[in-house]
Design an enzyme around this catalytic site. Structure first.
Site, PDB file in Angstrom:
ATOM      1  N   CYS A 112       0.803  -1.196  -0.065  1.00  0.00           N
ATOM      2  CA  CYS A 112      -0.244   0.005  -0.086  1.00  0.00           C
ATOM      3  C   CYS A 112       0.869   1.237  -0.063  1.00  0.00           C
ATOM      4  O   CYS A 112       0.398   2.404  -0.318  1.00  0.00           O
ATOM      5  CB  CYS A 112      -0.859   0.078   1.222  1.00  0.00           C
ATOM      6  SG  CYS A 112      -1.805  -1.522   1.280  1.00  0.00           S
ATOM      7  N   HIS A 254      -3.432   6.708   3.146  1.00  0.00           N
ATOM      8  CA  HIS A 254      -4.012   5.535   2.430  1.00  0.00           C
ATOM      9  C   HIS A 254      -5.245   5.077   3.111  1.00  0.00           C
ATOM     10  O   HIS A 254      -5.504   5.068   4.334  1.00  0.00           O
ATOM     11  CB  HIS A 254      -2.845   4.395   2.779  1.00  0.00           C
ATOM     12  CG  HIS A 254      -3.265   2.891   2.488  1.00  0.00           C
ATOM     13  ND1 HIS A 254      -3.896   2.803   1.246  1.00  0.00           N
ATOM     14  CD2 HIS A 254      -3.370   1.742   3.277  1.00  0.00           C
ATOM     15  CE1 HIS A 254      -4.222   1.451   1.240  1.00  0.00           C
ATOM     16  NE2 HIS A 254      -3.890   0.802   2.519  1.00  0.00           N
ATOM     17  N   ASN A 284     -10.361  -0.512   0.585  1.00  0.00           N
ATOM     18  CA  ASN A 284      -8.783  -0.248   0.335  1.00  0.00           C
ATOM     19  C   ASN A 284      -8.317  -0.937  -0.702  1.00  0.00           C
ATOM     20  O   ASN A 284      -8.542  -2.061  -1.302  1.00  0.00           O
ATOM     21  CB  ASN A 284      -8.400  -1.151   1.584  1.00  0.00           C
ATOM     22  CG  ASN A 284      -6.882  -1.284   1.679  1.00  0.00           C
ATOM     23  OD1 ASN A 284      -6.154  -0.720   0.721  1.00  0.00           O
ATOM     24  ND2 ASN A 284      -6.318  -1.573   2.770  1.00  0.00           N
TER      25      ASN A 284
HETATM   26  O1  UT7 Z   1      -3.627  -1.905   3.477  1.00  0.00           O
HETATM   27  C1  UT7 Z   1      -3.320  -2.511   4.774  1.00  0.00           C
HETATM   28  C2  UT7 Z   1      -4.452  -3.562   5.093  1.00  0.00           C
HETATM   29  N1  UT7 Z   1      -4.929  -3.848   6.320  1.00  0.00           N
HETATM   30  C3  UT7 Z   1      -5.562  -2.994   7.343  1.00  0.00           C
HETATM   31  O2  UT7 Z   1      -5.726  -1.747   6.904  1.00  0.00           O
HETATM   32  C4  UT7 Z   1      -6.358  -3.644   8.519  1.00  0.00           C
HETATM   33  C5  UT7 Z   1      -6.110  -2.903   9.562  1.00  0.00           C
HETATM   34  N2  UT7 Z   1      -7.073  -3.619  10.686  1.00  0.00           N
HETATM   35  C6  UT7 Z   1      -8.376  -3.242  10.492  1.00  0.00           C
HETATM   36  O3  UT7 Z   1      -8.760  -2.413   9.886  1.00  0.00           O
HETATM   37  C7  UT7 Z   1      -9.336  -3.836  11.626  1.00  0.00           C
HETATM   38  O4  UT7 Z   1      -8.373  -4.557  12.679  1.00  0.00           O
HETATM   39  C8  UT7 Z   1     -10.240  -4.953  11.293  1.00  0.00           C
HETATM   40  C9  UT7 Z   1     -11.538  -4.051  10.351  1.00  0.00           C
HETATM   41  C10 UT7 Z   1      -9.952  -5.827  10.076  1.00  0.00           C
HETATM   42  C11 UT7 Z   1     -10.857  -5.407  12.299  1.00  0.00           C
HETATM   43  O5  UT7 Z   1     -11.590  -4.659  13.036  1.00  0.00           O
HETATM   44  P1  UT7 Z   1     -11.114  -4.849  14.696  1.00  0.00           P
HETATM   45  O6  UT7 Z   1     -12.204  -3.890  15.318  1.00  0.00           O
HETATM   46  O7  UT7 Z   1      -9.950  -5.007  14.837  1.00  0.00           O
HETATM   47  O8  UT7 Z   1     -12.252  -6.251  14.850  1.00  0.00           O
HETATM   48  P2  UT7 Z   1     -11.530  -7.795  15.578  1.00  0.00           P
HETATM   49  O9  UT7 Z   1     -10.686  -8.209  14.496  1.00  0.00           O
HETATM   50  O10 UT7 Z   1     -11.222  -7.316  16.827  1.00  0.00           O
HETATM   51  O11 UT7 Z   1     -12.812  -8.662  15.519  1.00  0.00           O
HETATM   52  C12 UT7 Z   1     -13.714  -8.071  16.518  1.00  0.00           C
HETATM   53  C13 UT7 Z   1     -15.167  -9.167  16.152  1.00  0.00           C
HETATM   54  C14 UT7 Z   1     -14.542 -10.410  16.220  1.00  0.00           C
HETATM   55  O12 UT7 Z   1     -15.390 -11.478  16.818  1.00  0.00           O
HETATM   56  P3  UT7 Z   1     -15.152 -11.968  18.338  1.00  0.00           P
HETATM   57  O13 UT7 Z   1     -13.942 -12.707  18.145  1.00  0.00           O
HETATM   58  O14 UT7 Z   1     -15.108 -10.588  19.050  1.00  0.00           O
HETATM   59  O15 UT7 Z   1     -16.361 -12.672  18.655  1.00  0.00           O
HETATM   60  C15 UT7 Z   1     -14.325 -10.908  14.677  1.00  0.00           C
HETATM   61  O16 UT7 Z   1     -14.753 -12.356  14.377  1.00  0.00           O
HETATM   62  O17 UT7 Z   1     -15.428  -9.020  14.814  1.00  0.00           O
HETATM   63  C16 UT7 Z   1     -15.631 -10.244  14.113  1.00  0.00           C
HETATM   64  N3  UT7 Z   1     -15.375  -9.973  12.676  1.00  0.00           N
HETATM   65  C17 UT7 Z   1     -16.446  -9.697  11.773  1.00  0.00           C
HETATM   66  N4  UT7 Z   1     -17.773  -9.572  12.191  1.00  0.00           N
HETATM   67  C18 UT7 Z   1     -18.555  -9.327  11.311  1.00  0.00           C
HETATM   68  C19 UT7 Z   1     -14.398  -9.739  11.900  1.00  0.00           C
HETATM   69  N5  UT7 Z   1     -14.664  -9.640  10.505  1.00  0.00           N
HETATM   70  C20 UT7 Z   1     -15.954  -9.321  10.723  1.00  0.00           C
HETATM   71  C21 UT7 Z   1     -16.854  -9.264   9.574  1.00  0.00           C
HETATM   72  N6  UT7 Z   1     -18.304  -9.031  10.096  1.00  0.00           N
HETATM   73  N7  UT7 Z   1     -16.375  -8.885   8.225  1.00  0.00           N
END
Ligand code: UT7
Length: 327
Positions: A112, A254, A284
């Site tokens: 990115c 980004h 993204n």
């Molecule tokens: O260009 C670089 C590329 N990468 C990035 O920019 C990613 C950077 N990270 C992020 O943007 C965030 O960490 C995410 C959007 C990927 C995730 O958000 P988060 O607030 O960190 O969520 P989390 O990973 O802590 O997940 C919270 C909950 C989990 O459930 P439990 O374990 O609490 O029951 C996940 O399983 O949300 C769940 N979850 C979802 N639920 C519904 C994860 N993805 C999804 C989804 N829909 N798509």
């Protein structure tokens, strides 16, 4: 001698994938995606469309804006992690498509951060190469081809697109890039990567069956890293350019996640209304994301001569980079 940005262009595929569409594919909800990422739609390329095809459309628009012929380009740089092939590079394919027969061509891999790395590289090349008057730089990705559409942690985030920037060497001594900062930390390689398809794990029946040809990401770790890297890199670039946050007309980060962008802006002391965002529409798009923003800003007349613009990005590698531009 000055190196100036004189034109931009962009292309996104026609097909739009909404959060409602994703609800039918994986266990997710429009509400979760909106509140956790800020993304509402993303554009997805056709099966027949490769990264170079999207580059061609963005390049045509930029060439038209610049008012130059493809044969005047001395070099083409394509920042991408989704090239058409391992080789030849995507820039060579584009060169043939647009008839830029006088350009030397290479791809740059910095995920990115690719467009920022490429703009800095192009400027450096132009400074040291007497006959290099015009360089075409693109950030372009067909991420839909490396997204695991069964993995809700990643598939809601990414989209496809291409963005182009043309740089010209002028006589007036003013560079568009006033200062830059680039960095990398290979120790964090495992939190954002694609396991198979390279020489470490060539494609095999097993690698495909084990779903190793997709983006693999530890979201929370990447999130923390992203905020810290973009903030410190931006601060360094602003210091080197001799500008303060108040001097920045637009912060163009980004487009990864609305919450990341908000945290970066807060820590840089730049109010949200001066942060350019379009990730709600495109998701993204990795190396394309900052270029898609720049082209929208240019075509909507948001930038006036003399405006300071701060570009900042992070990505797989991990890599990061920032540029202070004077428009
Ligand atoms: O260009 C670089 C590329 N990468 C990035 O920019 C990613 C950077 N990270 C992020 O943007 C965030 O960490 C995410 C959007 C990927 C995730 O958000 P988060 O607030 O960190 O969520 P989390 O990973 O802590 O997940 C919270 C909950 C989990 O459930 P439990 O374990 O609490 O029951 C996940 O399983 O949300 C769940 N979850 C979802 N639920 C519904 C994860 N993805 C999804 C989804 N829909 N798509």
């Amino acid at each position: 001698m000055g190196i100036k940005i004189i034109a931009t262009g962009r292309y996104v595929p026609e097909r739009v994938l909404t959060n409602a569409d994703l609800e039918k594919m994986v266990e997710t909800s429009d509400e979760w995606i909106r509140t956790r990422t800020g993304i509402e739609t993303r554009h997805i390329a056709d099966a027949s469309q490769a990264t170079s095809d999207m580059c061609r459309e963005a390049a045509k628009k930029a060439l038209e804006m610049a008012g130059i012929a493809p044969s005047e380009l001395g070099a083409i740089v394509v920042a991408t992690i989704t090239p058409d092939h391992s080789f030849p590079n995507t820039a060579c394919l584009l060169q043939e498509e647009i008839g830029a027969k006088n350009a030397f061509c290479f791809d740059l891999s910095a995920a990115c951060s690719g467009l920022i790395y490429s703009l800095v590289t192009a400027q450096a090349l132009m400074k040291m190469t007497p006959n290099l008057k015009y360089v075409l730089v693109l950030g372009a990705e067909k991420l839909s081809g490396i997204v695991d559409w069964e993995d809700r942690n990643t598939c809601v985030l990414f989209g496809d697109g291409a963005a182009a920037v043309i740089l010209e060497k002028t006589d007036d001594g003013n560079d568009s890039i006033k200062a830059y900062n680039l960095g990398a930390d290979g120790a964090c390689k495992d939190i954002l990567f694609m396991p198979a398809g390279g020489s470490r794990m060539p494609a095999s029946l097993e690698s495909v069956q084990n779903r190793k040809h997709f983006i693999n990401m530890t979201g929370k770790e990447v999130f923390k890293f992203a905020v810290n890297a973009m903030v410190s890199s931006s601060q360094q670039a602003m210091t080197d350019a001799g500008v303060a946050p108040d001097d920045i007309k637009f912060l163009v980060p980004h487009q990864a996640n609305y919450r990341i962008l908000k945290a970066v802006a807060q820590r840089l002391d730049i109010p949200e209304e001066r942060v350019y965002m379009n990730l709600n529409r495109y998701g993204n798009t990795s190396a394309a994301s900052i270029g898609l923003c720049l082209d929208e800003m240019v075509r909507n007349n948001l930038l006036q001569k003399g405006d300071k613009v701060l570009l900042t990005a992070f990505g797989g590698g991990l890599t990061w980079g920032s540029i202070v531009l004077e428009w």
